[in-house]
Design a protein around this motif. Structure first.
Motif, mmCIF file in Angstrom:
data_model
loop_
_atom_site.group_PDB
_atom_site.id
_atom_site.type_symbol
_atom_site.label_atom_id
_atom_site.label_comp_id
_atom_site.label_asym_id
_atom_site.label_seq_id
_atom_site.Cartn_x
_atom_site.Cartn_y
_atom_site.Cartn_z
ATOM 1 N N VAL A 167 0.849 -1.194 0.000
ATOM 2 C CA VAL A 167 0.000 0.000 0.000
ATOM 3 C C VAL A 167 0.886 1.246 0.000
ATOM 4 O O VAL A 167 1.621 1.483 0.962
ATOM 5 N N PRO A 168 0.834 2.067 -1.058
ATOM 6 C CA PRO A 168 1.670 3.274 -1.119
ATOM 7 C C PRO A 168 1.305 4.252 0.013
ATOM 8 O O PRO A 168 0.145 4.383 0.398
ATOM 9 N N GLY A 169 2.312 4.949 0.517
ATOM 10 C CA GLY A 169 2.084 5.984 1.512
ATOM 11 C C GLY A 169 2.082 5.487 2.940
ATOM 12 O O GLY A 169 2.101 6.299 3.879
ATOM 13 N N ALA A 170 2.053 4.184 3.160
ATOM 14 C CA ALA A 170 2.059 3.643 4.523
ATOM 15 C C ALA A 170 3.458 3.787 5.117
ATOM 16 O O ALA A 170 4.463 3.620 4.421
ATOM 17 N N ARG A 171 3.520 4.127 6.416
ATOM 18 C CA ARG A 171 4.796 4.332 7.100
ATOM 19 C C ARG A 171 4.937 3.326 8.235
ATOM 20 O O ARG A 171 4.048 3.205 9.075
ATOM 21 N N THR A 172 6.039 2.619 8.256
ATOM 22 C CA THR A 172 6.295 1.655 9.321
ATOM 23 C C THR A 172 6.648 2.381 10.606
ATOM 24 O O THR A 172 7.585 3.191 10.642
ATOM 25 N N VAL A 173 5.903 2.095 11.675
ATOM 26 C CA VAL A 173 6.194 2.637 12.998
ATOM 27 C C VAL A 173 7.129 1.698 13.742
ATOM 28 O O VAL A 173 8.107 2.110 14.347
ATOM 29 N N VAL A 174 6.826 0.427 13.707
ATOM 30 C CA VAL A 174 7.671 -0.591 14.329
ATOM 31 C C VAL A 174 7.445 -1.898 13.580
ATOM 32 O O VAL A 174 6.341 -2.168 13.096
ATOM 33 N N ASP A 175 8.492 -2.692 13.453
ATOM 34 C CA ASP A 175 8.383 -3.986 12.780
ATOM 35 C C ASP A 175 9.516 -4.864 13.306
ATOM 36 O O ASP A 175 10.675 -4.683 12.945
ATOM 37 N N VAL A 176 9.187 -5.809 14.189
ATOM 38 C CA VAL A 176 10.215 -6.624 14.826
ATOM 39 C C VAL A 176 9.646 -8.012 15.116
ATOM 40 O O VAL A 176 8.481 -8.158 15.473
ATOM 41 N N ARG A 177 10.473 -9.026 14.926
ATOM 42 C CA ARG A 177 10.058 -10.387 15.265
ATOM 43 C C ARG A 177 10.299 -10.630 16.748
ATOM 44 O O ARG A 177 11.368 -10.333 17.275
ATOM 45 N N GLN A 178 9.287 -11.184 17.408
ATOM 46 C CA GLN A 178 9.390 -11.456 18.832
ATOM 47 C C GLN A 178 8.978 -12.893 19.126
ATOM 48 O O GLN A 178 8.244 -13.524 18.365
ATOM 49 N N SER A 179 9.442 -13.379 20.259
ATOM 50 C CA SER A 179 9.167 -14.754 20.672
ATOM 51 C C SER A 179 7.768 -14.885 21.242
ATOM 52 O O SER A 179 7.132 -13.909 21.644
ATOM 53 N N GLU A 180 7.281 -16.106 21.296
ATOM 54 C CA GLU A 180 6.050 -16.446 22.005
ATOM 55 C C GLU A 180 6.436 -17.171 23.300
ATOM 56 O O GLU A 180 7.601 -17.213 23.676
ATOM 57 N N GLN A 181 5.456 -17.771 23.979
ATOM 58 C CA GLN A 181 5.750 -18.460 25.241
ATOM 59 C C GLN A 181 6.757 -19.588 25.010
ATOM 60 O O GLN A 181 6.461 -20.581 24.349
ATOM 61 N N GLY A 182 7.958 -19.430 25.582
ATOM 62 C CA GLY A 182 9.016 -20.407 25.366
ATOM 63 C C GLY A 182 8.835 -21.708 26.105
ATOM 64 O O GLY A 182 9.580 -22.663 25.864
ATOM 65 N N SER A 183 7.868 -21.770 27.016
ATOM 66 C CA SER A 183 7.581 -23.031 27.705
ATOM 67 C C SER A 183 6.580 -23.888 26.944
ATOM 68 O O SER A 183 6.457 -25.077 27.229
ATOM 69 N N TRP A 184 5.861 -23.265 26.006
ATOM 70 C CA TRP A 184 4.805 -23.995 25.296
ATOM 71 C C TRP A 184 4.969 -24.003 23.787
ATOM 72 O O TRP A 184 4.337 -24.788 23.092
ATOM 73 N N PHE A 185 5.783 -23.099 23.245
ATOM 74 C CA PHE A 185 6.071 -23.062 21.814
ATOM 75 C C PHE A 185 7.545 -23.355 21.601
ATOM 76 O O PHE A 185 8.399 -22.863 22.351
ATOM 77 N N LEU A 186 7.861 -24.097 20.547
ATOM 78 C CA LEU A 186 9.243 -24.362 20.198
ATOM 79 C C LEU A 186 9.684 -23.378 19.119
ATOM 80 O O LEU A 186 9.270 -23.471 17.960
ATOM 81 N N ARG A 187 10.490 -22.394 19.539
ATOM 82 C CA ARG A 187 11.087 -21.408 18.636
ATOM 83 C C ARG A 187 10.035 -20.684 17.792
ATOM 84 O O ARG A 187 10.251 -20.395 16.614
ATOM 85 N N LYS A 188 8.904 -20.375 18.389
ATOM 86 C CA LYS A 188 7.827 -19.657 17.684
ATOM 87 C C LYS A 188 8.105 -18.165 17.689
ATOM 88 O O LYS A 188 8.477 -17.592 18.716
#
Length: 486
Positions: A167-188
């Motif tokens: 979409v033209p004109g859209a500005r990224t404010v934040v964009d980062v990969r983050q983990s999920e619950q490490g006790s219940w997800f494997l490398r999610k």
């Protein structure tokens, strides 16, 4: 006198930080009643029914006795597998458990636009099969790759195009990969992304089930049980709410606690530790912590059994893997079945905080979980389910747990029960708490596993992947709400 380390540099985009701060400090004339009423209306008109089902009989899923896992027949979505974990030197060095393997990176995205000069967020009223009660305030887009690529054969995900860079004109404010619950997800991992679009609601109308809200409205809703979902909390934690642009929004705060909290967010006074030293501590912990995980068949897991169509721990503790059949209105798919994790007991996630040199500091833990990509992440001071430790001696109970449980109500700065992600966790709830400590109590002298950190430092770290776990990110959002909410 406590000497604080140098502070952080100002945020990269002072205008953006100022817009976010002004949105967080905006007046909410009705105290948030309209937003809560909007969610309640959706509960009345867009129902979801969820029934427990036998794991071995879930439609579309294979309970594979040979491979020893439960997986979707399409090969997409996720699988439940058995995990063997060894962490030499940990309080428990070896155990086995079920875990969710979902290698896809999903999108957790919130659209933003300016309305009357004030930044607003496009929030969704979304009901998930694991929600304890009704609809919750969710991101604009909350979808796994399988979902947004329509592996389920259902409808397209609304507004997805804004988060795919089309979409033209859209500005990224934040964009980062983050983990999920490490006790219940494997490398999610999930993309936590906020995109600002020009033109206001005329250019991007809110579809049915969506609503433009100020950040202040969302922050107020955090104080209400089971209203703001986990995915919203983690995305909001990544917003750049740090630096001098916050000062006008926080001006005139009469409360000493909130003034110390604002100084912590400004970052100008620094902290007990330099950010470089915190990063070094985290690197050392990751280097010295050996986490060996291996896949084992579900039916061979030590300490776990199949009972009543579910996988349960032999002690009746921790969590169970259950099956559900779901019928929904207003979703991309109207009917489906799936496995879910169901925790036993209400969890406790707490930050112990204190004022040091007039600046509020958070006591963060260096925590190891088997599903983390890089072994160790910064976590809350306390993160556990207290019931699992009720009969254990003090030496085997998590540090600071008893202190948090015994805290005087006058020292509880935040205390709300919120549910975890309802797409994978069934009726799984956590009490999120911020406890302020005062004075120079020797019990608060930190050991090797904890560090005093400012909010500005946490905001700097959360701009990068895998430094703060999902529970710490939720509490960071709660602390932001305490500082700026009118």
């Amino acid at each position: 006198m406590t000497v604080l380390a140098p502070g952080l540099a100002p945020a990269d985009d002072q205008e953006l930080t100022g817009l976010l701060a002004a949105s967080a400090a905006a007046e909410v004339p009705d105290g948030g009643a309209a937003l809560l009423g909007w969610l309640a209306d959706h509960d009345r008109h867009a129902a979801m029914t969820v029934h427990r089902a036998d794991l071995a009989a879930l439609e579309g899923w294979t309970d594979d006795p040979v491979g020893g896992r439960i997986h979707h027949r399409s090969g997409r979505f996720f699988a439940v597998e058995g995990l063997d974990v060894q962490v030499p030197g940990a309080p428990v060095e070896h155990w086995q458990q079920p875990i969710i393997r979902q290698p896809e990176v999903g999108v957790l995205g919130i659209l933003a636009t300016r309305i009357g000069g004030v930044l607003h967020l496009l929030m969704q009223a979304k009901v998930e099969p694991g929600n304890p009660v009704g609809h919750q305030l969710s991101p604009t887009v909350q979808a796994t790759r399988s979902n947004y690529q329509r592996a389920h054969g259902g409808r397209a995900v609304p507004y997805l195009e804004y988060f795919l860079g089309t979409v033209p004109g859209a500005r990224t404010v934040v964009d980062v990969r983050q983990s999920e619950q490490g006790s219940w997800f494997l490398r999610k991992r999930n993309r936590n992304v906020v995109v600002e679009v020009p033109g206001g609601p005329e250019a991007v109308p809110a579809r049915p089930g969506f609503r433009w809200c100020t950040l202040a409205e969302v922050h107020r809703a955090l104080a209400v049980t089971d209203v703001v979902n986990m995915d919203t909390r983690t995305v909001l934690s990544c917003l750049p709410l740090a630096g001098g642009a916050l000062r006008p929004a926080g001006a005139g705060r009469p409360d000493d606690f909130r003034a110390a909290l604002l100084r912590s967010m400004l970052g100008e006074s620094g902290g007990v530790h330099r950010t470089a030293d915190l990063l070094s501590d985290l690197t050392v912990a990751r280097t010295e912590t050996d986490v060996d995980v291996g896949r084992v068949p579900l039916h061979t897991l030590q300490g776990w059994s199949r009972r009543d169509g579910a996988i349960v721990h032999d002690d009746g503790a921790y969590f169970s893997v259950v099956g559900v059949d779901v019928v929904a209105r207003g979703r991309e798919v109207a009917r489906w079945s799936q496995p879910m994790f169901a925790a036993h007991g209400t969890g406790l996630v707490a930050f112990v905080v204190r004022r040091i040199g007039g600046v509020l500091h958070v006591l963060a833990a260096l925590r190891t979980e088997p599903g983390f990509v890089d072994a160790v992440e910064l976590a809350p001071t306390v993160q556990c389910t207290p019931e699992n430790y009720a009969h254990r001696p003090a030496s085997q109970r998590p540090a600071y747990l008893d202190r948090v449980l015994a805290a005087d109500p006058d020292r509880l700065r935040f205390d709300t029960v919120m549910s975890e992600e309802g797409g994978r966790f069934h009726h799984t709830r956590t009490r999120y708490v911020v406890v302020e400590e005062t004075g120079d109590d020797p019990d608060l002298v930190t050991g090797p596993g904890h560090r005093w950190v400012t909010l500005a430092q946490l905001s700097e770290l959360v701009r990068h992947s895998h430094y703060l776990n999902v529970q710490a990110r939720s509490l960071l959002t709660c602390l932001h709400s305490l500082a700026l909410c009118a």
